[in-house]
Structures are given as C-alpha cells and as structure tokens.
Write a protein that holds these residues in place. Structure first.
Motif, PDB file in Angstrom:
ATOM      1  N   ILE A 109      68.733 115.604 138.128  1.00 31.68           N
ATOM      2  CA  ILE A 109      67.911 115.942 136.951  1.00 31.68           C
ATOM      3  C   ILE A 109      67.698 114.719 136.070  1.00 31.68           C
ATOM      4  O   ILE A 109      66.591 114.463 135.603  1.00 31.68           O
ATOM      5  N   ASN A 110      68.761 113.930 135.899  1.00 36.07           N
ATOM      6  CA  ASN A 110      68.637 112.741 135.053  1.00 36.07           C
ATOM      7  C   ASN A 110      67.676 111.715 135.630  1.00 36.07           C
ATOM      8  O   ASN A 110      66.979 111.031 134.889  1.00 36.07           O
ATOM      9  N   VAL A 111      67.643 111.606 136.952  1.00 33.39           N
ATOM     10  CA  VAL A 111      66.737 110.642 137.569  1.00 33.39           C
ATOM     11  C   VAL A 111      65.299 111.157 137.513  1.00 33.39           C
ATOM     12  O   VAL A 111      64.379 110.430 137.141  1.00 33.39           O
ATOM     13  N   VAL A 112      65.122 112.438 137.821  1.00 28.65           N
ATOM     14  CA  VAL A 112      63.765 112.985 137.834  1.00 28.65           C
ATOM     15  C   VAL A 112      63.169 112.974 136.420  1.00 28.65           C
ATOM     16  O   VAL A 112      61.996 112.687 136.225  1.00 28.65           O
ATOM     17  N   SER A 113      64.009 113.258 135.410  1.00 29.77           N
ATOM     18  CA  SER A 113      63.466 113.318 134.050  1.00 29.77           C
ATOM     19  C   SER A 113      63.360 111.945 133.409  1.00 29.77           C
ATOM     20  O   SER A 113      62.884 111.829 132.287  1.00 29.77           O
ATOM     21  N   GLY A 114      63.814 110.901 134.104  1.00 28.78           N
ATOM     22  CA  GLY A 114      63.610 109.551 133.594  1.00 28.78           C
ATOM     23  C   GLY A 114      64.757 109.007 132.763  1.00 28.78           C
ATOM     24  O   GLY A 114      64.661 107.923 132.211  1.00 28.78           O
ATOM     25  N   HIS A 115      65.850 109.760 132.671  1.00 29.78           N
ATOM     26  CA  HIS A 115      66.987 109.256 131.909  1.00 29.78           C
ATOM     27  C   HIS A 115      67.620 108.061 132.617  1.00 29.78           C
ATOM     28  O   HIS A 115      68.034 107.103 131.986  1.00 29.78           O
ATOM     29  N   TYR A 116      67.704 108.158 133.961  1.00 29.34           N
ATOM     30  CA  TYR A 116      68.160 107.020 134.767  1.00 29.34           C
ATOM     31  C   TYR A 116      67.006 106.502 135.604  1.00 29.34           C
ATOM     32  O   TYR A 116      66.140 107.278 136.032  1.00 29.34           O
ATOM     33  N   VAL A 117      67.025 105.208 135.871  1.00 27.99           N
ATOM     34  CA  VAL A 117      66.093 104.638 136.833  1.00 27.99           C
ATOM     35  C   VAL A 117      66.738 104.762 138.208  1.00 27.99           C
ATOM     36  O   VAL A 117      67.888 104.364 138.382  1.00 27.99           O
ATOM     37  N   PRO A 118      66.041 105.350 139.184  1.00 33.68           N
ATOM     38  CA  PRO A 118      66.680 105.513 140.495  1.00 33.68           C
ATOM     39  C   PRO A 118      66.959 104.168 141.158  1.00 33.68           C
ATOM     40  O   PRO A 118      66.236 103.203 140.954  1.00 33.68           O
ATOM     41  N   THR A 119      68.046 104.130 141.952  1.00 35.70           N
ATOM     42  CA  THR A 119      68.369 102.915 142.682  1.00 35.70           C
ATOM     43  C   THR A 119      67.407 102.730 143.855  1.00 35.70           C
ATOM     44  O   THR A 119      67.043 101.620 144.216  1.00 35.70           O
ATOM     45  N   ALA A 120      67.022 103.837 144.456  1.00 33.29           N
ATOM     46  CA  ALA A 120      66.079 103.777 145.569  1.00 33.29           C
ATOM     47  C   ALA A 120      65.357 105.109 145.670  1.00 33.29           C
ATOM     48  O   ALA A 120      65.777 106.104 145.085  1.00 33.29           O
ATOM     49  N   GLY A 121      64.273 105.119 146.422  1.00 34.07           N
ATOM     50  CA  GLY A 121      63.567 106.359 146.680  1.00 34.07           C
ATOM     51  C   GLY A 121      62.380 106.565 145.762  1.00 34.07           C
ATOM     52  O   GLY A 121      62.107 105.759 144.877  1.00 34.07           O
ATOM     53  N   SER A 122      61.666 107.680 146.004  1.00 37.23           N
ATOM     54  CA  SER A 122      60.455 107.926 145.233  1.00 37.23           C
ATOM     55  C   SER A 122      60.425 109.366 144.766  1.00 37.23           C
ATOM     56  O   SER A 122      61.060 110.241 145.351  1.00 37.23           O
TER      57      SER A 122
END
Lengths: 591, 285
Positions: free
Chosen positions: A395-408
């Motif tokens: 949820i944090n990655v999808v909502s933009g709280h974290y920048v993902p390390t990899a993937g789209s």
C-alpha cells in the motif's frame, strides 16, 4: 470555521482608507513615526506568519529576507541613484528569490522542521550578513542614504513613510487573509499537522511551502526596502541582528499564529509596550517587560490571544456536537440512501491497477520481493497475509509513500510508480492509515475538505470543498461531528474519518489498511456495511485485513502475501483451502 | 590573500583551540538540556553572562580571586537552574516553546545586567590577565589555558557520570523514551531538576572563564548564540564530549580563516558548518 470572512478584506481596506487621511491632520511627526513602526512590525510579523504560522515552519531567518530588502534598496538608491519607489519591487523580488533558493534546498530534506529549521534559517542570516559585510555591498562602514530624495507622497516626510508603511501593511494583511481563506491556506494548515498525510490527500506540499515562503520573503523584503530609507543609515550589525526574527516570533506567538490577524494584534501590542517604556529612562524596563510578556504568553496562552479569546476554533461547534454512538449509527443509516447516485458494480474484468515485479527493500531487507498483482475495476480485492508479509509496504509503495526499488505500477494505463504521493492521489488512488492520521488542529469537516479539494476531485474554492466534505461526512455518519476536533472522536469515528477523507477525493481506487483493527464486533458490522457501499457507489477497493470473517464476507477475490512474495490468489473460499496458505497462516501441522 | 608565516599560523591554531574550548564549555550544558530534557535553553547564555558579571563584581570590587568566585557562583547557579526547572516542569513545553520562553528570560536577565552594571563594557583586571608563558615560538596566555583545562575536565566528568552512574543511565533512558523509563522507576522530575541545575552550574563556570578572557557587555549575550549552537549540533545533542571537540574544530577553522583572510569573515565558517550539518544529517540533531 470561515463564516462571514469575505467581510475581512473590506474591513482592511476601509481601515486603511480611514488611516490614510491621518497625515493631513498635522499631528506631530513623532506620532507618525510611532505609527510607522507599528505598521512596519505588522508587515514583518504578518509576513513571517504566512510560512511559519500557517505551515508550522518556524523561521528565525526573517532578518535575512528583511535585510535582503534593506540592502537592495540601499544599493540601488544609494549607489546607483535609482528612484526610491522603483527599488521597492526589486527589494521584494530579491528577498523572494532568496527564499525560493533556500526553500528549494531545505524543503527537500524531510527532517529539517521545527527547531532545526529555525536554527538553519538563523544561520543563513549570519552567513548573508558576513557576505554583505565583506563585499562592496556594504564593505564595513555601512551605507548612508541621506542624499536619496524622499518621494512626496504625504504632506511631510514622516507622513510619507507612514503612508508607505500603511500601504505595505494593507497589502500584507490582504495577502495573509487571502492565503488563509484559500485552498493554499488549507493546504498549509494541513501540512502543519501531518505532511505525509497531506501528500496522500493530494496536497503538493513542496510547492505549497515554496509559495508561502516566497510570499513571506517578498513582503519582508518590501518592509526592508521602505525601512532602509526610513533609518537612512544601514549597517549589517543592526539589520541582521537577532532582534528582528525574535521580535516577529514574539509578536506572532502573542497574537496567535493560526489566524491571519494574530500577528498584527501582537505587533501592535508589543510596539506599543516598547514605546510606553522608551519614554523616559525606562528602556531597560521595556526589555524586561517584553521578556515577561513572552514568558506569560508561552505558559498561559501558547496559542495566542486570538485563540484564547475564543473568536475562532472549535468551541462553539463542540457544544453542538455531543451525541451518543447510537444516535450516530441512526443518522448513518438515515443517510445511507442520500449518497451519490450509486452505479452498479461493473463487471469485474477490466484491469484498473497492474503491478509488475513490484519490490521494495530497506537496506537490503526485502519487504516486498517483486509481486505481480492485478486489481480489476469494481471489485473488492482482499489482501491478506501474516504480519510482515508486505501488505502495508504494498500500500505504501502504490500510494507513493515509498519509491519502489524495482517494478512498475500502472493505473488506468498510466505508469505511477515512483511519482510523488500527491500526483498519485490526483490520479485517483486514495488510502487510509491503519492508525488514523487526522490533521489534529483542523476540524473534522476541514480534514475531509482537504481531501475533497486536493484529491482527484480537485475543487477550486473552500465553499465547494466544504459542501463536498459535508456529503462524505454524512455518508460515513459523522456529520454531527463536523465542527469537532479529531481528538474528540473515538477510534471508531476516527477510522470512519479516514474513510471519509479517502472517499472525498473521489478516487477510482481505495486502499484500506486494516480499517477493522481495534473495532468492537458491532462497529465492525457498521464498517463492513460502509465498505460495501463504497464499492456500490463506484470505487474499487483493496482491503488489507486480518479479520478473516470480514474478508470472506466482503471480498470478490483475495491475494495472499507471505514474506514479501505472492503466495496465492483467487476466490476467497478456495484460496484459503490451499495447503500453502494454511501453512503460512497457521504454521505447519506435524505429528 | 597572502599566506601567513608558520608561527603566525600555529599561534592562530592555538588561539582557535582556546576559543573553541570556551565554545565547548558553553555548549556542554546547552546540549545536555537540549538532548536529555528537550529544552532549548537560550537563557543558558544569559546565565553565563550573569555569572561573569557576578565574578567581575566579586573580584573587582570585593577583591576575591576570580577562580575562588567559582565556589560561590557554581552552587548559586545550580540552585537557580534547578528552581527554574522545577517551575518549568509544571508546563508541557515543546522544544520550540522552551526556546521562546527562555528567550523571554534572556531579555529579563539582559535588562537586569544592564540595570546593575550599565550597558558599558566591563573588563575584569585580574592578575591572571597579564600572565602568559612561551612554548617555543608560541605564547600561551594563562586565562585561556584555565578555560581549556576546565572545559576538558568538566566534559570528561559529565561523560563519565552519564556513562557509568545510575543517574546518568536514567537520564539517557528518559531522553530515549520518557514514559517507558518512568514505568521502570525513573523519576523524571527529580532527574530533570538535577540536570537543569548541573547545566546551569556549567553555564556559571563558562561565565567565570568568559570574565577572565573577554570584555563584558550585556548586548554580547547574543553574540555567542550562533556559534555555540553550531558546536552543540555538530557535536551531537546530549553528548558530553561532542560539543568540546566540535567547538575546537570550529574555533580552529575560524582562527585560521581570520589569519588567512580578514577577522570579519570568521562567522561564515561556523554558520556554513551548521547549515551543512542540518542539511546533510538532520537526523543526528
């Protein structure tokens, strides 16, 4: 909270028009100079408040922006013979540029807030002072402006300075009111309380802070430009002393930093107080009196005179609000049908959100190890897994709280992975926090209005935002709490406030992070009914939860995470019977 | 810019070490109350100056040896700091509000000093002031050497207390997580009063050193704020040895800047350092 405020700018202008006649009354020049000082400090304190009061970034660097204005005018008028009035816009502009440059760097460092920001801006003041002192801008002996002609705006010289300060104060108060009553003001007050949550509601926090900083500096620079000629001899020691920042802080804190008029009230009081003591030999006493006032203000009215007077805030609304949980549930049911036209669930086939190989590591520890998840339009997707399996990270990655390390991540065909959180919110993704994160100093209504105005609904005016927010408070059964502060809500109501905020942004996708956690069984039933209605009115829901009976009852499909990997997905009943899922949840049964 | 001679440069470095030890001594108490009590005590500087003036009065007028005045000012300022903390602990102050409140207090102390001793410059003429000795080419003034010795000794003492005694451990635990520390029997009120008193007593020691080495004026209170804050933040909040080390680093870089360029450029070193620390490792502060 903002009742009847359109009267405010009219009041400011009327007062200014009345005060503008004063120089023709032929008062002794001394009174004009005293009034000049009052207005001068009103400009400085009010401009300081734009960033530091509204957004909570306490700056001790106001002397730097003021000083930039002073030395711009001193240089242009004193050395290059510019007409004095022409130097004022440049003074404001140079100060604004200084603020923008500083903000562009400082606002990128997340933890420089509070006392750290205060120290940093103070240090910038001294660096600027040292540079000016050691370069031809000043060079050491100070700059004399005696030869610069004073424009003949008023009947006398002191009258002219008074009129200039009056014009600057009027402009500053109009700007302060305008920001306060606008969308930008609401954003600043929201990020004052919780910057991450504001981003998630769609507030472009970086841009808002820069805008407020630039405005604040420009007005301080303007005051500096006028003051340069008023004192007619400028030195770095006087201009960049610690007195300017500390005095404006004192004035604003005394008057109240959460209101546009607070600093002006504080400035008038303090300038008057200092004056009362300068008559005679009591200047020393004046210094002590100001100190004592500051101590008393901090201890007994830390929110300022205006808050103390109860002219604004939640006092009145609170008195209306109390009503038992039963009454609320009844009203929630009563409003169940008053919700926006409910579109029937779309056939669950079109992919709304597509995550591919999505990974997030923290210093090598893979919290999310490359998952592929499809969320289909119109469904309720359950996201389950043991603690630490990566659900919240997802949820944090999808909502933009974290920048993902990899993937789209693709949302409605657009790549959104790695975008700032407010862009993702604008695109139509909303989330709730497991532990509610309301804006503590905003009313429940304004909490929701932030999301309505900055989310994908993107409303322009406060009135529209309030109307939309009211609708979603009714949807969640919180309308009787509209004027209350979040601290007056119980956990159940705070969770529903989270939902109201998420919905008010009109998202196409809602990410719910353990909304049921901590609720009683009957509150849970309310929440489950509410989530059904969220889907029914057109949003797609991703539902992270541990409460299995709710997951089974609500979801169309579930996805199971374990140790950052996707373990299983499909229809709930069959997925839960898979041996791997049972092992992950219950442990391996050994004989 | 012309390079100074090696002797001049060494003398600069030495005077940088001396002034830096005073930064460290002033920063020691400030950093302790900031790091361990979350109070940013701007009045620390005012207390140091008040102690300096008391020392000046006792030795210029009363004829006492300046170092003997320590026996009076240290317990007196311990009591003052402890009493103040006992009052302030009744209010829940945020770090920022504590900064504002102690700024108000600084104004009152400044007015008091100005009222008693006027705004004119005062200089303590003690027999220490004339004493200096030579090591090779370098002059070593005694008052500055006293400051250095006191700063090193006190920093080491505080370090040892924080590290090895129960009170020190309790203070560090309470700074980490006050409610949990309280649940384990730490008495935050008593420790707070003790620490605030100590911090204020350290300000008094710094004040005596100030009186020995500098000309005093009430307006000078604010001249020390920026550079000492830089030393505290560079050294780490709540650290005992950090401010001294950082103070000396800043003092030496200032002194060398002064020797190589002009004295008026000196502030740029400490403040640029402070800005860089805040931007590059804000988590440390």
């Amino acid at each position: 909270v903002k009742r009847g405020l359109p009267l405010a700018p009219l009041g400011i202008l009327a007062a200014a028009a009345l005060l503008a006649t004063l120089p023709w009354l032929r008062l002794p020049a001394f009174y004009e100079s005293l009034l000049y000082l009052v207005l001068h400090w009103i400009v400085l304190a009010t401009s300081w408040n734009l960033l530091s009061g509204y957004a909570g970034y306490f700056s001790f660097g106001h002397g730097a922006y003021f000083g930039a204005g002073v030395y711009t005018t001193a240089t242009l008028a004193g050395k290059f013979d510019w007409p004095f009035l022409a130097t004022l816009p440049v003074a404001a502009g140079i100060a604004a540029l200084l603020g923008l440059a500083l903000g562009a760097v400082v606002f990128r460092v997340r933890r420089v807030r509070g006392e750290l920001f205060a120290l940093l801006t103070l240090a910038v003041t001294f660096v600027l002072a040292t540079i000016i002192l050691n370069t031809p801008i000043d060079g050491g002996p100070g700059v004399y402006l005696n030869a610069v002609p004073v424009p003949g705006l008023g009947p006398t010289q002191s009258g002219t300075f008074y009129l200039l300060a009056l014009a600057a104060a009027t402009l500053t108060l109009l700007v302060a009111w305008g920001v306060y009553a606008s969308k930008l003001g609401l954003a600043l007050f929201a990020l004052h309380d919780d910057e991450d949550a504001a981003e998630v509601m769609g507030v472009p926090t970086y841009g808002c802070k820069l805008a407020a900083f630039a405005l604040s500096c420009a007005l301080a620079g303007l005051a500096g430009g006028i003051h340069a000629l008023f004192i007619s001899y400028v030195t770095t020691g006087e201009v960049f002393s610690i007195t300017v920042p500390l005095t404006v802080v004192l004035m604003s804190v005394l008057g109240g930093t959460r209101h546009w008029a607070g600093p002006a009230i504080g400035a008038t009081l303090i300038t008057g107080l200092l004056y009362a003591f300068t008559a005679g030999d009591a200047a020393v006493l004046g210094k002590a009196a100001v100190g004592a006032v500051l101590i008393a203000a901090i201890l007994f009215m830390p929110n300022g005179i205006l808050a103390r007077a109860g002219r604004y805030g939640t006092g009145r609304a609170k008195a209306l609000a109390p009503s038992g949980p039963a009454a609320e549930r009844a009203s929630a049911l009563a409003h169940a049908d008053a919700t926006p036209a409910s579109t029937p669930p779309v056939r669950a086939s079109e992919v709304l959100l597509r995550a591919r190989g999505l990974a997030k590591s923290f210093r090598g520890l893979a919290a999310l190890g490359g998952v592929n998840v499809d969320v289909r339009r119109g469904e309720i997707l359950g996201l389950i897994g043991p603690n630490g399996s990566g659900k919240s990270t997802f949820i944090n990655v999808v909502s933009g709280h974290y920048v993902p390390t990899a993937g789209s991540v693709e949302f409605e065909g657009r790549a959104v992975a790695g975008l700032p959180a407010h862009r993702i919110a604008r695109a139509g993704i909303a989330r709730t926090y497991q532990i509610p994160r309301p804006f503590a100093h905003l009313s429940v209504l304004d909490n929701v209005a932030v999301a309505a105005m900055f989310g994908s609904a993107n409303l322009r005016t406060r009135a529209e935002g309030t109307r939309e927010a009211m609708k979603w408070l009714a949807f969640t059964g919180l309308e009787t709490k509209a004027g209350a502060r979040p601290e007056d809500l119980n956990l159940h109501q705070r969770k529903f406030l989270e939902l109201a905020r998420a919905l008010a942004s009109r998202p196409r996708l809602v990410l719910l992070d353990e909304v049921l956690c901590g609720l009683t069984p009957s509150e849970m039933n309310d929440a489950v009914a509410l989530i059904r209605r969220i889907r029914d009115q057109g949003a797609t829901v991703v539902f992270v939860e541990h409460v299995m009976h709710a997951v089974m009852a609500l979801t169309d499909r579930i996805v199971v995470f374990d140790q950052g990997q996707l373990l299983a997905e499909g229809e709930a009943q069959s997925v839960m019977r898979q041996p791997a899922v049972m092992t992950a949840y219950l442990g391996r049964a050994h004989a | 810019m012309n390079l100074p001679s090696l002797t001049l440069l060494s003398q600069s470095v030495l005077s940088g070490i001396f002034i830096g030890s005073l930064y460290g001594l002033l920063g020691l108490g400030l950093g302790l109350s900031w790091g361990l009590l979350r109070l940013i005590n701007l009045a620390h500087f005012a207390f140091a100056f008040l102690a300096a003036y008391v020392c000046y009065q006792l030795s210029s007028v009363g004829g006492m040896d300046p170092l003997v005045t320590l026996a009076i000012v240290v317990p007196a300022f311990f009591a003052l700091g402890a009493a103040l903390q006992a009052l302030m602990a009744r209010f829940a102050l945020t770090p920022l509000n504590s900064l504002l409140l102690t700024f108000g207090l600084t104004g009152i102390v400044e007015a008091l000093i100005q009222w008693i001793w006027t705004a004119d410059f005062r200089r303590l003429e003690s027999h220490y002031a004339q004493q200096k000795f030579r090591i090779g080419e370098l002059f070593v003034p005694v008052p500055e050497l006293v400051t250095l010795v006191l700063a090193v000794a006190l920093s080491l003492c505080v370090w040892a207390v924080l590290r090895f005694t129960d009170v020190g451990k309790a203070l560090r635990a309470a700074a980490e997580d006050a409610p949990v520390a309280a649940a384990f029997g730490v008495n935050p009120r008593r420790n707070g009063i003790l620490l605030a008193g100590t911090s204020s007593a350290l300000a008094a020691v710094a004040g005596v050193c100030l009186a020995l080495t500098f000309t005093l004026a009430p307006s000078q209170i604010y001249a020390w704020v920026g550079v000492v804050f830089a030393a505290v933040m560079l050294g780490g909040l709540g650290s005992a040895l950090g401010p001294l080390v950082a103070g000396i680093v800043i003092g030496v870089s200032e002194a060398v800047t002064m020797a190589v360029t002009a004295p008026s450029w000196a502030p740029i070193v400490s403040f640029t350092l402070l800005i860089l620390i805040l931007l590059l490792r804000p988590g440390k502060a």
